[in-house]
Scaffold this motif. Structure first.
Motif, mmCIF file in Angstrom:
data_model
loop_
_atom_site.group_PDB
_atom_site.id
_atom_site.type_symbol
_atom_site.label_atom_id
_atom_site.label_comp_id
_atom_site.label_asym_id
_atom_site.label_seq_id
_atom_site.Cartn_x
_atom_site.Cartn_y
_atom_site.Cartn_z
ATOM 1 N N PHE A 79 1.241 6.698 -6.897
ATOM 2 C CA PHE A 79 0.095 7.357 -7.534
ATOM 3 C C PHE A 79 0.616 8.882 -7.023
ATOM 4 O O PHE A 79 0.168 9.937 -7.884
ATOM 5 N N GLY A 80 1.395 9.282 -5.858
ATOM 6 C CA GLY A 80 1.532 10.508 -5.455
ATOM 7 C C GLY A 80 2.575 11.002 -6.428
ATOM 8 O O GLY A 80 2.499 12.331 -6.799
ATOM 9 N N GLU A 81 3.362 10.071 -7.232
ATOM 10 C CA GLU A 81 4.573 11.044 -8.147
ATOM 11 C C GLU A 81 3.744 10.762 -9.513
ATOM 12 O O GLU A 81 4.406 11.509 -10.447
ATOM 13 N N LEU A 82 2.580 10.534 -9.636
ATOM 14 C CA LEU A 82 2.047 10.516 -11.168
ATOM 15 C C LEU A 82 2.069 11.874 -11.951
ATOM 16 O O LEU A 82 2.331 12.239 -12.908
ATOM 17 N N PRO A 83 1.563 12.909 -11.042
ATOM 18 C CA PRO A 83 1.257 14.224 -11.707
ATOM 19 C C PRO A 83 2.910 14.829 -12.075
ATOM 20 O O PRO A 83 3.016 15.396 -13.031
ATOM 21 N N ARG A 84 3.832 14.650 -11.123
ATOM 22 C CA ARG A 84 5.191 15.115 -11.539
ATOM 23 C C ARG A 84 5.653 14.328 -13.093
ATOM 24 O O ARG A 84 6.400 14.845 -13.804
ATOM 25 N N LEU A 85 5.334 12.984 -12.881
ATOM 26 C CA LEU A 85 5.816 12.146 -13.894
ATOM 27 C C LEU A 85 4.963 12.462 -15.502
ATOM 28 O O LEU A 85 5.640 12.607 -16.426
ATOM 29 N N LEU A 86 3.614 12.821 -15.198
ATOM 30 C CA LEU A 86 3.201 13.033 -16.393
ATOM 31 C C LEU A 86 3.436 14.416 -16.996
ATOM 32 O O LEU A 86 2.921 14.888 -17.952
ATOM 33 N N GLY A 87 3.728 15.396 -15.985
ATOM 34 C CA GLY A 87 3.727 16.669 -16.490
ATOM 35 C C GLY A 87 5.076 16.904 -16.969
ATOM 36 O O GLY A 87 5.188 17.927 -17.935
ATOM 37 N N GLN A 88 5.901 16.279 -17.169
ATOM 38 C CA GLN A 88 7.350 16.224 -17.893
ATOM 39 C C GLN A 88 7.040 15.613 -19.557
ATOM 40 O O GLN A 88 6.006 14.763 -19.572
ATOM 41 N N SER A 89 7.779 16.275 -20.375
ATOM 42 C CA SER A 89 7.762 15.820 -21.728
ATOM 43 C C SER A 89 8.677 15.069 -22.242
ATOM 44 O O SER A 89 9.858 15.194 -21.704
ATOM 45 N N ILE A 128 0.888 -1.171 0.085
ATOM 46 C CA ILE A 128 0.103 -0.037 0.152
ATOM 47 C C ILE A 128 0.895 1.307 -0.060
ATOM 48 O O ILE A 128 0.694 2.091 -0.723
ATOM 49 N N SER A 129 2.014 1.261 0.785
ATOM 50 C CA SER A 129 2.631 2.591 1.074
ATOM 51 C C SER A 129 3.538 2.597 -0.487
ATOM 52 O O SER A 129 3.640 3.569 -0.971
ATOM 53 N N PHE A 130 3.835 1.481 -1.231
ATOM 54 C CA PHE A 130 4.502 1.827 -2.720
ATOM 55 C C PHE A 130 3.552 2.309 -3.438
ATOM 56 O O PHE A 130 3.917 3.159 -4.227
ATOM 57 N N THR A 131 2.411 1.896 -3.277
ATOM 58 C CA THR A 131 1.508 2.214 -4.488
ATOM 59 C C THR A 131 0.869 3.674 -4.228
ATOM 60 O O THR A 131 0.831 4.567 -5.223
ATOM 61 N N GLN A 132 0.730 4.014 -2.907
ATOM 62 C CA GLN A 132 0.468 5.538 -2.462
ATOM 63 C C GLN A 132 1.677 6.402 -3.095
ATOM 64 O O GLN A 132 1.364 7.434 -3.679
ATOM 65 N N GLN A 133 2.847 6.037 -2.913
ATOM 66 C CA GLN A 133 3.847 6.762 -3.356
ATOM 67 C C GLN A 133 3.994 6.803 -4.897
ATOM 68 O O GLN A 133 4.279 7.843 -5.219
#
Length: 91
Positions: free
Chosen positions: A81-91, A74-79
């Motif tokens: 998902f928390g990084e998704l906006p940063r990862l998707l914001g890069q081109s 659960i901790s890994f999954t939350q981490q």
């Protein structure tokens, strides 16, 4: 998402998988080793003698470490998902 991000996520995933699998695998390894020593000492070569105790020991290890395994996942999954906006914001 860059190649570095993908490599970092893959590395973290493999580390979490190793941490989660370690208690179960080590339990099966130790029980199998003890049974092999017993079979070598007594020359009893029964197949179920090695399978049933390993199955019971792994079930006990799952019961004992189940909460920890679930919290790690659960901790890994939350981490992640928390990084998704940063990862998707890069081109």
């Amino acid at each position: 998402m860059t190649d570095t991000d993908v490599t970092e996520i893959a590395t973290q995933t493999m580390l979490v998988a190793a941490k989660v699998a370690a208690p179960i695998l080590l339990t099966a390894l130790l029980v199998g080793f003890m049974i092999s020593l017993f079979q070598a000492a007594t020359q009893i070569q029964e197949q179920t003698l090695s399978f049933v105790p390993k199955m019971i020991a792994v079930a006990i290890a799952l019961l004992v470490t189940g909460n920890w395994v679930l919290s790690e996942l659960i901790s890994f999954t939350q981490q992640l998902f928390g990084e998704l906006p940063r990862l998707l914001g890069q081109s």
